[in-house]
Design an enzyme around this catalytic site. Structure first.
Site, mmCIF file in Angstrom:
data_model
loop_
_atom_site.group_PDB
_atom_site.id
_atom_site.type_symbol
_atom_site.label_atom_id
_atom_site.label_comp_id
_atom_site.label_asym_id
_atom_site.label_seq_id
_atom_site.Cartn_x
_atom_site.Cartn_y
_atom_site.Cartn_z
ATOM 1 N N GLU A 36 12.533 86.796 50.896
ATOM 2 C CA GLU A 36 12.790 87.580 51.939
ATOM 3 C C GLU A 36 13.023 86.694 53.161
ATOM 4 O O GLU A 36 12.379 87.312 54.101
ATOM 5 C CB GLU A 36 11.712 88.519 51.994
ATOM 6 N N HIS A 79 2.819 90.434 52.075
ATOM 7 C CA HIS A 79 2.323 89.868 50.741
ATOM 8 C C HIS A 79 1.520 88.711 51.001
ATOM 9 O O HIS A 79 1.757 87.890 52.040
ATOM 10 C CB HIS A 79 3.506 89.149 50.086
#
Length: 441
Positions: free
Chosen positions: A49, A272
């Site tokens: 990402e 995360h």
């Protein structure tokens, strides 16, 4: 006994959540990530990402001294978001884009526009050749009604194929990334069983991090706790997987994860948690001939388990096929209705031409609006028909491959007359590694 040489490798994997102008505190977090990577000096860094190439270039400049070798994998409309940084020279790279990746009209999810893929980099670690993979699979937005499950299963199938077919000559294989799958989800079991990859969390001799190795935790301030339901504490969907070869044994000496907010900072690196695995490579001066299983019963059990997993994956793909066929039929029916409406409008518009002197009974603006609506319906349904046809082809291709794989595995299984019947409905308990099987077995 052959002499062994030991090499240690530290690997980090992190989903950076780097959506410019949308992700919270994105510039500040990238600065924190760069500082952390400079300080920790991991041998291999696998990022997901990293949606903006500008952010990648910023990290590359910051890590020029600590990680002089890097590569950014470009794919899709906004990029794959995959990047790798390494202290070891990168000799070759390759990107494989998954054939299925969600739906373009689900723009609020965005997975289709990202062009999800798996990136491979070939490194030399001393005298050893390492194939390093980084990937990011389609997200699971609703566990109870997961319409993307067939796509994610096909992605896991293509991922294991890609790894098996490209790592045959490698001394070691390392895979890191956001798999968006729980440890015992179908795609995860398929990937690990077929490739023989081991989970660093399960194999680590020492662990320091979130409970049960979770990488999406409720304590992370960027996390919406409602999205974790029914898992109140969190879930584990990010992994570092590895395997050796007949020449190299790999052990995970330790593994750690971040735990939410970073000390001396108001927020964490990402939504995360970052994973770090300390791997120890032991190379043998003489190649061992242990490719064949030592016990036939064990090999037969692995084959039977793998047959069940592939059969289960094939069933899930068939469900996706049925849904895609239904959606294509709906698009076709809607398109026919739009075409009929357009023909009816043209017939009404032709009345003044056929009956001379008759005035058009309806306002001209209404005709224009209705015509625009008909053309919009026809164009939309035509594009949807093409998309669902492509989805059907991809699902059918995966299902055909799985059918051939099951036949091949069953043929091998018939070579073990003492193999015991395997219960396909029985799954390994949570936290246990699924049986690994290499193609040679």
């Amino acid at each position: 006994m052959a002499n062994t040489d030991s090499v240690k490798v530290r690997v980090l994997s992190l989903n950076c959540w780097g959506i410019r102008y949308l992700s919270k505190q994105c510039p500040q977090r990238y600065a924190m990530i760069g500082d952390m990577l400079c300080k920790e000096e991991h041998d291999i860094v696998l990022l997901q990402e990293v949606w903006s190439e500008k952010d990648y270039l910023s990290l590359k400049k910051k890590l020029a001294c600590s990680h002089p070798h890097s590569h950014y994998f470009k794919s899709g409309v906004i990029g794959s978001g995959l990047a790798i940084f390494s202290i070891h020279r990168i000799h070759d790279t390759f990107l494989f884009r998954y054939s299925l990746n969600g739906y373009p009209y689900m723009a609020h999810h965005g997975d289709w526009f990202g062009g999800k893929a798996v990136g491979m980099a070939v490194l030399n670690i001393g005298s050893l050749t390492a194939n390093v993979y980084v990937t990011h699979l389609h997200a699971e937005y609703c566990r109870d009604k997961d319409s993307y499950l067939p796509h994610r299963v096909v992605q896991a199938w293509e991922l294991q194929q890609f790894i098996r077919h490209t790592s045959a000559g490698a001394d070691m294989v390392i895979l890191g990334g956001d798999l968006n799958m729980h440890p015992q989800d179908l795609g995860n079991r398929l990937l690990r069983s077929y490739t023989g990859l081991q989970d660093a969390y399960l194999e680590s001799a020492k662990f320091d991090g979130c409970e049960d190795g979770m990488t999406l935790i409720a304590d992370n301030p960027f996390i919406n706790k409602k999205e974790l339901c029914p898992f109140e504490k969190g879930i584990r969907i990010d992994y570092i997987l590895f395997k050796g070869s007949t020449k190299t044994d790999i052990y995970c000496d330790y593994m750690s994860t971040t735990k939410g907010s970073v000390p001396n900072h108001p927020f964490p690196y990402s939504d995360h948690e970052a994973l770090t695995a300390g791997l120890r490579l032991e190379t043998h001066t003489q190649t061992r001939s242990d490719g064949q299983p030592k016990m036939k019963d064990s090999a037969a059990g692995k084959l039977a388990a793998l047959v069940d997993i592939v059969t289960e994956a094939r069933t899930e793909v068939k469900v996706g096929l049925h849904c895609a066929e239904g959606m294509r039929y709906t698009a076709t029916r809607t398109g026919v209705m739009g075409l009929a409406l357009l023909v009816l409008e043209l017939a009404i518009a032709a009345v003044p031409w056929l009956a001379l002197g008759t005035e058009q009974p309806f306002p001209r603006t209404s005709f224009y609006l209705l015509a625009a609506l008909c053309f919009a319906i026809l164009l939309t349904t035509f594009l949807l028909y093409i998309f669902y046809t492509m989805e059907l082809k991809a699902l059918q291709g995966a299902e055909d491959q799985m059918r051939l794989a099951v036949g091949s595995l069953q043929e091998k299984l018939r070579g073990f007359p003492l193999a015991q019947p395997h219960n396909p409905s029985r799954r390994p308990p949570e936290g246990h590694e699924p049986s690994a099987l290499t193609p040679e077995e």
